[in-house]
Design a protein around this motif. Sequence first.
Motif, mmCIF file in Angstrom:
data_model
loop_
_atom_site.group_PDB
_atom_site.id
_atom_site.type_symbol
_atom_site.label_atom_id
_atom_site.label_comp_id
_atom_site.label_asym_id
_atom_site.label_seq_id
_atom_site.Cartn_x
_atom_site.Cartn_y
_atom_site.Cartn_z
ATOM 1 N N MET A 1 0.845 -1.178 0.000
ATOM 2 C CA MET A 1 0.000 0.000 0.000
ATOM 3 C C MET A 1 0.890 1.240 0.000
ATOM 4 S SD MET A 1 -3.490 -0.734 1.126
ATOM 5 C CE MET A 1 -4.209 -2.354 1.204
ATOM 6 N N LYS A 2 0.449 2.209 -0.721
ATOM 7 C CA LYS A 2 1.233 3.433 -0.830
ATOM 8 C C LYS A 2 0.975 4.380 0.338
ATOM 9 C CE LYS A 2 2.481 7.101 -3.988
ATOM 10 N NZ LYS A 2 2.412 7.606 -5.353
ATOM 11 N N TYR A 3 -0.283 4.507 0.772
ATOM 12 C CA TYR A 3 -0.645 5.461 1.821
ATOM 13 C C TYR A 3 -1.200 4.806 3.082
ATOM 14 C CZ TYR A 3 -0.207 8.837 -1.980
ATOM 15 O OH TYR A 3 0.259 9.586 -3.025
ATOM 16 N N VAL A 4 -2.054 3.803 2.926
ATOM 17 C CA VAL A 4 -2.630 3.132 4.093
ATOM 18 C C VAL A 4 -1.506 2.427 4.841
ATOM 19 C CG1 VAL A 4 -4.160 1.273 4.867
ATOM 20 C CG2 VAL A 4 -4.910 2.811 3.046
ATOM 21 N N ASN A 5 -1.428 2.658 6.132
ATOM 22 C CA ASN A 5 -0.388 2.050 6.952
ATOM 23 C C ASN A 5 -1.000 0.884 7.724
ATOM 24 O OD1 ASN A 5 1.708 1.382 8.670
ATOM 25 N ND2 ASN A 5 2.199 3.496 9.189
ATOM 26 N N ASP A 18 -3.892 2.200 10.069
ATOM 27 C CA ASP A 18 -4.056 3.647 9.955
ATOM 28 C C ASP A 18 -4.334 4.071 8.511
ATOM 29 O OD1 ASP A 18 -4.076 6.368 10.288
ATOM 30 O OD2 ASP A 18 -1.928 6.531 10.719
ATOM 31 N N PRO A 19 -5.605 4.310 8.181
ATOM 32 C CA PRO A 19 -5.927 4.792 6.842
ATOM 33 C C PRO A 19 -5.793 6.313 6.687
ATOM 34 C CG PRO A 19 -7.944 4.453 8.061
ATOM 35 C CD PRO A 19 -6.801 4.011 8.965
ATOM 36 N N VAL A 20 -5.476 7.021 7.762
ATOM 37 C CA VAL A 20 -5.469 8.489 7.736
ATOM 38 C C VAL A 20 -4.565 9.066 6.636
ATOM 39 C CG1 VAL A 20 -4.912 10.580 9.055
ATOM 40 C CG2 VAL A 20 -6.266 8.746 10.100
ATOM 41 N N PRO A 21 -3.329 8.559 6.436
ATOM 42 C CA PRO A 21 -2.519 9.140 5.356
ATOM 43 C C PRO A 21 -3.213 9.027 3.981
ATOM 44 C CG PRO A 21 -1.139 7.835 6.801
ATOM 45 C CD PRO A 21 -2.573 7.583 7.213
ATOM 46 N N TYR A 22 -3.894 7.937 3.737
ATOM 47 C CA TYR A 22 -4.642 7.771 2.480
ATOM 48 C C TYR A 22 -5.835 8.723 2.435
ATOM 49 C CZ TYR A 22 -7.553 5.539 -1.118
ATOM 50 O OH TYR A 22 -8.337 5.294 -2.217
ATOM 51 N N LEU A 23 -6.562 8.804 3.528
ATOM 52 C CA LEU A 23 -7.727 9.695 3.570
ATOM 53 C C LEU A 23 -7.329 11.159 3.388
ATOM 54 C CD1 LEU A 23 -9.749 7.950 6.417
ATOM 55 C CD2 LEU A 23 -10.188 7.886 3.952
ATOM 56 N N GLU A 24 -6.141 11.518 3.858
ATOM 57 C CA GLU A 24 -5.647 12.885 3.657
ATOM 58 C C GLU A 24 -5.332 13.148 2.181
ATOM 59 O OE1 GLU A 24 -3.692 13.584 8.091
ATOM 60 O OE2 GLU A 24 -2.376 13.071 6.424
ATOM 61 N N GLN A 25 -4.875 12.124 1.461
ATOM 62 C CA GLN A 25 -4.543 12.255 0.036
ATOM 63 C C GLN A 25 -5.759 12.091 -0.870
ATOM 64 O OE1 GLN A 25 -1.522 13.070 -1.293
ATOM 65 N NE2 GLN A 25 -0.897 13.386 0.824
ATOM 66 N N LEU A 26 -6.798 11.421 -0.378
ATOM 67 C CA LEU A 26 -7.941 11.044 -1.209
ATOM 68 C C LEU A 26 -8.627 12.214 -1.920
ATOM 69 C CD1 LEU A 26 -9.402 8.605 -2.283
ATOM 70 C CD2 LEU A 26 -10.872 8.642 -0.252
ATOM 71 N N PRO A 27 -8.827 13.362 -1.292
ATOM 72 C CA PRO A 27 -9.456 14.462 -2.041
ATOM 73 C C PRO A 27 -8.681 14.831 -3.316
ATOM 74 C CG PRO A 27 -9.507 14.938 0.302
ATOM 75 C CD PRO A 27 -8.640 13.710 0.129
ATOM 76 N N ALA A 28 -7.373 14.812 -3.255
ATOM 77 C CA ALA A 28 -6.558 15.124 -4.432
ATOM 78 C C ALA A 28 -6.545 13.968 -5.428
ATOM 79 C CB ALA A 28 -5.133 15.461 -4.008
#
Length: 158
Positions: A1-5, A18-28
């Motif tokens: 996974m690139k963003y999900v930890n 921790d999906p937060v890094p992915y969720l932070e990138q998801l809008p973009a």
Amino acid sequence: MKYVNLDAQIGDISGVLDPVPYLEQLPALASALPVGARAFATASGHYDFSGKRCVKDLTLQRIRGVGGADGELEITFRHNCWKHDEDLVIHYTGVSSLVTDPPGVDHTLDIGSLVLDEVLPHEIGCSHEIAFWEGTITVVCRDLVATWTAQSDCPVAP
């Protein structure tokens, strides 16, 4: 996974999802995803661990269409009666790649329950990486459509 930890650390606790890094990138990322993939990735509750439509804790039930000339693939996930009341079916179109780890994963191999997934833009459409406790499935495709289907086979609490 690139963003999900899948092995984050919070304080002294390790092994935290921790999906937060992915969720932070998801809008973009969302604007570069095909329509169906965008709808699935950004759906309300997708990463809400206590939500009925969170993918966490689903189990692999079936993979159909592998090797088909039409480039279509369908993966069915079974609900967990303690959390979900729906099965999830994901229909992939324009499939260019299916990679399983361990190789040859199908419904006969127990790879544990689904941990988390990540949908990312790809030059042909999107990639969908699905992590289980004992393996992964990654699909690269033109688009996907996710459908939740009600189930009624769970025991009713007294």
